[in-house]
Design an enzyme around this catalytic site. Structure first.
Site: not given
Ligand SMILES: *[C@@H]1O[C@H](CO)[C@@H](O)[C@H](O)[C@H]1NC(C)=O
Ligand SMILES: *[C@@H]1O[C@H](CO)[C@@H](O)[C@H](O)[C@H]1NC(C)=O
Ligand SMILES: *[C@@H]1O[C@H](CO)[C@@H](O)[C@H](O)[C@H]1NC(C)=O
Ligand SMILES: *[C@@H]1O[C@H](CO)[C@@H](O)[C@H](O)[C@H]1NC(C)=O
Length: 440
Positions: A89, A306
């Site tokens: 992440d 992201d």
């Protein structure tokens, strides 16, 4: 600035054992692993995105949710080693895994819970340790001894204690600070059976920051390929693009936008998106709509990349312009998806998608010349939703209901498939290069 501090305090000894080339991770695709059909995979990615968006509502604290990604790395933790799986992440910092003490407040994971009492290398981090002062995720408990970690994501919160452990990625073992998580209040299914998250954000507790590395790269294999090849990620000096005479593939290089110093979201890798072209038509959207800007004290919106968000969401003015322009271009080819698929309002027959849907071009500023346009092929923003229909899988940020995320543009991992993505933090640039990630 703080990176040398961490290195001195914690890592120099362990770094001596690692090679300079960096560490490699192999990423598997959760849905591919579980053999879902194409339609099921789209439905699951959409559900995850909506769960994530829905749960952003009403949140005022600095919150980001990166737990819904489809790309998971396996690693070993402890001595002797125990297996763990983490979502990769770039939208958060902390490395964490559920610890055996979490029962009954943890969620189900595929592998057994990590048990620190079975590891010779596990060490609690105390309040006086330098590591306890490194992140906004850490705090000293009232006993003045225990260094706690608490982090919020869109899907909920996690809490536990800060510790150090030996983590092994393929053949490299490094000593890292991580969260031993005993309370997970996340919406069900958030992590898809993984044991935690590996944060790659700008914060000091993220994997690249702890390693003292200023570059990492990944190449994400497509969601909808029948052959299930793992994706790859490299953190460290050997992270890079395909280079040499064999590759004439164009590289798009974009400078990062510097995060504001008082930005609680400075975890994020902000990009200078200035505009979007659909096919040959530049959308009439002011570039300021994408700019990094303060919308409330200490609260910022902008555009960031992201790896932990499945689908892209555009600031609403851009979403509406894109939707209108594609509707105009696709005209009579537009169809309603079959009953039972909701959430998509721009669809064509599956057989028409490759032929009629135009590529997007994302225009970035701040760089030099032509190398700052990123071409997004139809397959990176349209997806099959049933056996006869393909739909656009880009959403409006207003689905997120509240500031700052309802005005933030997020480039999700679906849009990054089949590209080498290189984060060069020392150089302050992000590079994209089209690639066949399955063949690497
Ligand atoms: C792993 O942990 C052991 C303690 O059990 C330690 O002796 C060893 O140096 C660690 N290895 C690395 C590479 O950090
Ligand atoms: C913790 O430290 C603070 C400030 O130094 C002190 O006021 C407090 O009494 C301490 N608490 C305990 C439980 O020792
Ligand atoms: C690719 O190679 C060229 C020269 O051969 C070099 O200047 C460039 O930095 C390399 N790019 C990457 C991303 O390694
Ligand atoms: C975003 O949410 C805030 C409330 O948190 C609201 O005032 C604002 O108008 C919303 N922005 C958009 C574009 O809907």
């Amino acid at each position: 600035m703080a990176r040398p501090l961490l290195c001195l305090a914690l890592l120099c000894t362990s770094l001596a054992f690692t090679t300079c080339a960096g560490i490699r991770l192999e990423l598997t695709h959760v849905d591919a692993k579980e053999h879902y059909t194409v339609e099921e995979r789209v439905r699951r990615a959409t559900e995850r995105t909506h769960r994530r968006l829905a749960s952003m509502g009403g949140v005022t604290a600095p919150i980001h949710w990166g737990g819904q990604s489809q790309y998971i790395a396996e690693y070993l933790i402890g001595d002797p080693p125990q297996r763990a799986e983490a979502i990769i992440d770039t939208g958060s910092n902390l490395i964490w895994t559920q610890c055996s003490r979490c029962r009954p407040t943890c969620f189900r994971q595929n592998l057994p819970y990590y048990d620190p009492s079975r590891s010779r290398a596990a060490r609690a981090v105390g309040c006086n340790d330098a590591a306890c002062a490194l992140g906004s995720e850490t705090q000293c408990l009232s006993d003045n001894k225990t260094c706690a970690v608490v982090t919020g994501y869109g899907a909920g919160n996690i809490a536990g204690t800060l510790a150090t452990e030996n983590l092994t990625f393929q053949s490299e073992t490094v000593s890292l600070v991580f969260g031993c998580i005993v309370v997970t209040k996340l919406s069900p299914g958030s992590l898809n059976g993984a044991s935690g998250i590996i944060g790659l954000g700008r914060g000091k507790l993220s994997l690249p920051s702890q390693l003292g590395d200023t570059r990492f790269s990944y190449c994400l294999t497509p969601y909808f390929e029948d052959t299930i090849e793992p994706s790859h990620m490299v953190v460290g000096a050997s992270a890079g693009l395909i280079n040499g005479s064999a590759s004439s593939t164009p590289v798009t290089t974009v400078p990062f936008v510097r995060s504001p110093s008082d930005d609680p979201f400075s975890t994020f890798y902000y990009l200078p998106l200035t505009g979007i072209t659909a096919g040959k038509v530049k959308l009439a959207v002011p570039s300021a709509a994408f700019d990094l800007r303060q919308v409330a004290p200490g609260m910022w919106t902008g555009t960031f990349i992201d790896s932990g968000a499945p689908l892209t969401s555009l600031v609403d003015v851009a979403y509406q312009a894109l939707r209108a322009e594609l509707a105009r271009q696709l005209g009579a080819a537009l169809v309603q998806p079959l009953a039972g698929t909701t959430g998509f309002d721009l669809c064509v027959a599956l057989k028409d998608a490759e032929r009629l849907v135009p590529p997007l071009v994302l225009h970035f500023g701040g760089g030099s010349g032509t190398g700052t346009d990123l071409v997004v092929p139809p397959a990176n923003y349209w997806a099959p939703v049933d056996s006869a229909t393909a739909c656009m899988v880009v959403f409006s940020s207003v689905d997120r209901k509240s500031l700052p995320m309802n005005e933030t543009t997020v480039i999700g991992n679906y849009m990054q498939q089949n590209m080498h993505v290189l984060y060069d933090l020392a150089g302050g640039v992000l590079s994209f290069q089209p690639a066949d990630c399955s063949s690497i």
